[in-house]
Design an enzyme around this catalytic site. Structure first.
Site, short mmCIF file in Angstrom:
data_model
loop_
_atom_site.label_atom_id
_atom_site.label_comp_id
_atom_site.label_asym_id
_atom_site.label_seq_id
_atom_site.Cartn_x
_atom_site.Cartn_y
_atom_site.Cartn_z
N GLU A 41 0.83 -1.20 0.00
CA GLU A 41 0.00 0.00 0.00
C GLU A 41 0.87 1.26 0.00
OE1 GLU A 41 -3.50 1.95 2.89
OE2 GLU A 41 -2.20 0.35 3.63
N LYS A 116 -9.03 2.45 -2.47
CA LYS A 116 -9.36 1.91 -1.15
C LYS A 116 -10.78 2.28 -0.76
CE LYS A 116 -7.12 1.39 3.40
NZ LYS A 116 -5.92 1.78 4.17
N CYS A 156 -5.30 -2.99 2.12
CA CYS A 156 -5.16 -3.09 3.57
C CYS A 156 -6.50 -3.26 4.29
CB CYS A 156 -4.40 -1.87 4.12
SG CYS A 156 -3.60 -2.18 5.73
#
Length: 579
Positions: A41, A116, A156
């Site tokens: 990330e 994300k 994540c």
């Protein structure tokens, strides 16, 4: 398809340097026959970049670095594709105006292929300050090996959707569930997940649950390295598809870890999709035990903090007590004993045994060790302050003066020699204020500031055990015999600021104090709950009062290496003036 997991250690904000790091990893991956390289990330920025993301010049530079990376890959490795973590401008004028995104770099160009969904704001995270949340799932189609691969992409927190396993989860979408209808071949998760005790097992459980739900393998790539207070342990892995979720909805035990990268080390390792075993990997059993993992994380944190801040050597005060002994061992492993200087600063109250223990430890570790007596300085302060105080300093003021004299001397040595001053206080002391501002709290990094005193004793006992031998040797420490030393480990804790002083004169025994602190700090227990669980009411209130009153000290403490759930760092946001 052959995937390369590139477990990288970026320098936050060094876009060009991180681009070179990604290119170097891509060369390694290509040498192993990789088709696609996965990086962590925000790999182009390093995590967490924090307010560097607010600088328009850096956002513009990011585009130039991606263009250069794409051109270099096209020239050197034209058949290779690379997934790179980046910050994508959203086009919105007000903040937040970025996406935490992933770019696919291939064929001389790059494009954003994932954003994300879940943006954490708990503990040390503050992603909603910078990023917008994406609104839909990300699926990437790649033509490789004569077939079309459908790859689900998550970043994540997007994998952290199992409240049953985690104990809590962010409100919002379930990015894993939203990929069910896409019938993906693989789920890729690009992460920057800081170390936490028991976190390796939790990450794998989350991945196994996702593999079972989606009936496909999950590839988890994590950042490694220390960035300020956070240490990222890497430990990237692949779990296979298993056979789906059972009737109870639980984790399918057949979803096994089939590829495991190292903990606390940079590594590029390949995994062949549909292969029963990876071509290059470490078996899951090779991950460190709990104490070894903790020690390696602290060593990595010190090494990277020094390197990334431009220090090649360090200095610390060595007293003969267990806290400074542990910090000395960590520093020697992180930097090499020849790059660590120990300064002993005895007062009239320092015991001969402590001085001998400190000298012996410095010898075992190969530290440079010097002695500077402070009795004369103590006398000069008494002389200077007597007219002001109508008498020499006494009691706590006199004790704190000793600590401040030592802190001033250590800062002078660090300044003169360009060294990083390592603070040696532990979490128990910092919690209750059993430490001195501008004295033993001085320093550029509090190495064990998130380690309770009982944990310090436990870690030192492990270091002195035969089980620690292989780890010690690998990190350049003596591998045989005691390292910390039994005389240090068995010594009753004492600041030695007055005759026959013990910590237990001012505090409950640490075996009693630490569980109370853990319950209040980590578990958010109230005094009433502590009392109901058996803690005497007077003791519970005394500890709570000490913790509240010490808040102003913690606000002025050096950064510490976070290893627990609630550290006294950026994730601890308590007011000073409060009741």
């Amino acid at each position: 398809m052959r995937l390369a997991l590139a477990q990288l250690n970026p320098l936050v904000g060094d876009l060009a340097g991180n681009g070179e790091l990604i290119l170097a990893a891509s060369r390694q991956a290509a040498a192993q026959g990789a088709d696609l390289v996965l990086t962590p990330e925000l790999s182009l920025w390093g995590y967490p970049p924090r307010d560097l993301l607010l600088r328009p010049s850096l956002i513009a530079k990011q585009g130039a670095v991606l263009n250069q990376l794409a051109a270099s890959l096209a020239q050197e490795l034209p058949q290779l594709a690379v997934l790179v973590g980046m910050a994508e401008p959203s086009g919105a004028a007000p903040l937040p105006n970025l996406f935490n995104a992933v770019a696919l770099v291939e064929a001389g160009s790059w494009r954003v292929v994932a954003r994300k969904r879940l943006l954490p704001t708990y503990d040390v995270f503050d992603e909603q300050r910078y990023f917008c949340a994406a609104t839909g799932p990300s699926v990437l189609e790649l033509e490789l090996g004569g077939r079309t691969w459908r790859l689900g992409l998550t970043i994540c927190e997007d994998l952290w959707v199992e409240e049953e396993l985690q104990g809590h989860r962010l409100a919002g979408a379930d990015p894993v569930a939203e990929l069910l209808s896409s019938r993906i071949d693989l789920l890729l998760n690009l992460s920057a997940s800081p170390f936490g005790q028991a976190k390796v097992a939790l990450r794998q459980s989350l991945a196994r649950r996702a593999a079972s739900r989606l009936a496909c393998p999950v590839v988890y790539v994590n950042q490694v390295g220390g960035n300020d207070e956070l240490v990222f342990d890497g430990a990237s892995f692949v779990v296979d598809a298993g056979s789906g979720v059972g009737a109870s909805g639980g984790v399918d035990a057949s979803s096994a870890v089939v590829s495991q990268l190292a903990s606390c080390k940079e590594q590029v390792s390949c995994w062949e999709v549909n292969s029963a075993a990876p071509a290059t990997s470490l078996p899951a059993a090779s991950l460190p035990t709990e104490n070894e993992q903790l020690f390696r994380v602290l060593v990595l944190g010190v090494a990277d903090y020094a390197r990334k801040c431009g220090f090649s050597s360090a200095v610390l005060g060595l007293s003969g007590g267990i806290d400074s002994a542990l910090v000395a061992v960590i520093a020697a492993a992180a930097l090499g004993g020849e790059r660590v200087q120990a300064l002993m600063m005895p007062s009239p109250w320092s015991s001969d045994g402590s001085l001998r223990d400190a000298q012996a430890l410095a010898g075992r570790l190969g530290l440079g060790c010097r002695t500077a007596e402070i009795a004369a300085l103590m006398a000069s302060f008494d002389t200077a302050l007597t007219p002001v105080l109508a008498g020499p300093p006494s009691g706590l003021s006199a004790e704190n003066l000793q600590s401040r004299i030592r802190g001033t001397m250590l800062m002078a040595v660090a300044n003169q020699q360009g060294q990083l001053l390592l603070s040696t206080g532990n979490k128990s002391e910092l919690a209750v204020g059993y430490c001195t501002l501008y004295g033993d709290m001085n320093g550029g990094l509090a190495v064990i500031g998130d380690l309770y005193k009982t944990s310090v004793f436990e870690l030192c006992a492990w270091l002195d055990s035969t089980a620690a031998g292989p780890c010690r040797r690998e990190l350049g420490l003596p591998g045989d015999g005691e390292l910390v030393g039994r005389t240090i480990r068995d010594k009753p804790p004492s600041a030695e600021l007055r005759p026959d002083q013990l910590d237990s004169d001012s505090l409950p025994d640490y075996a009693v104090l630490d569980p109370i602190l853990k319950a209040y700090i980590e578990e958010l227990a109230s005094p009433e709950q502590l009392i109901a669980s058996g803690t005497p009411a007077e003791l519970a209130e005394r500890v709570m009062q000490l913790l509240r009153r010490a808040e102003f000290k913690r606000r002025q403490a050096p950064p510490l290496l976070k290893i627990g759930d609630r550290a006294f760092g950026s994730g601890w946001r308590m007011p000073i003036a409060a009741r």
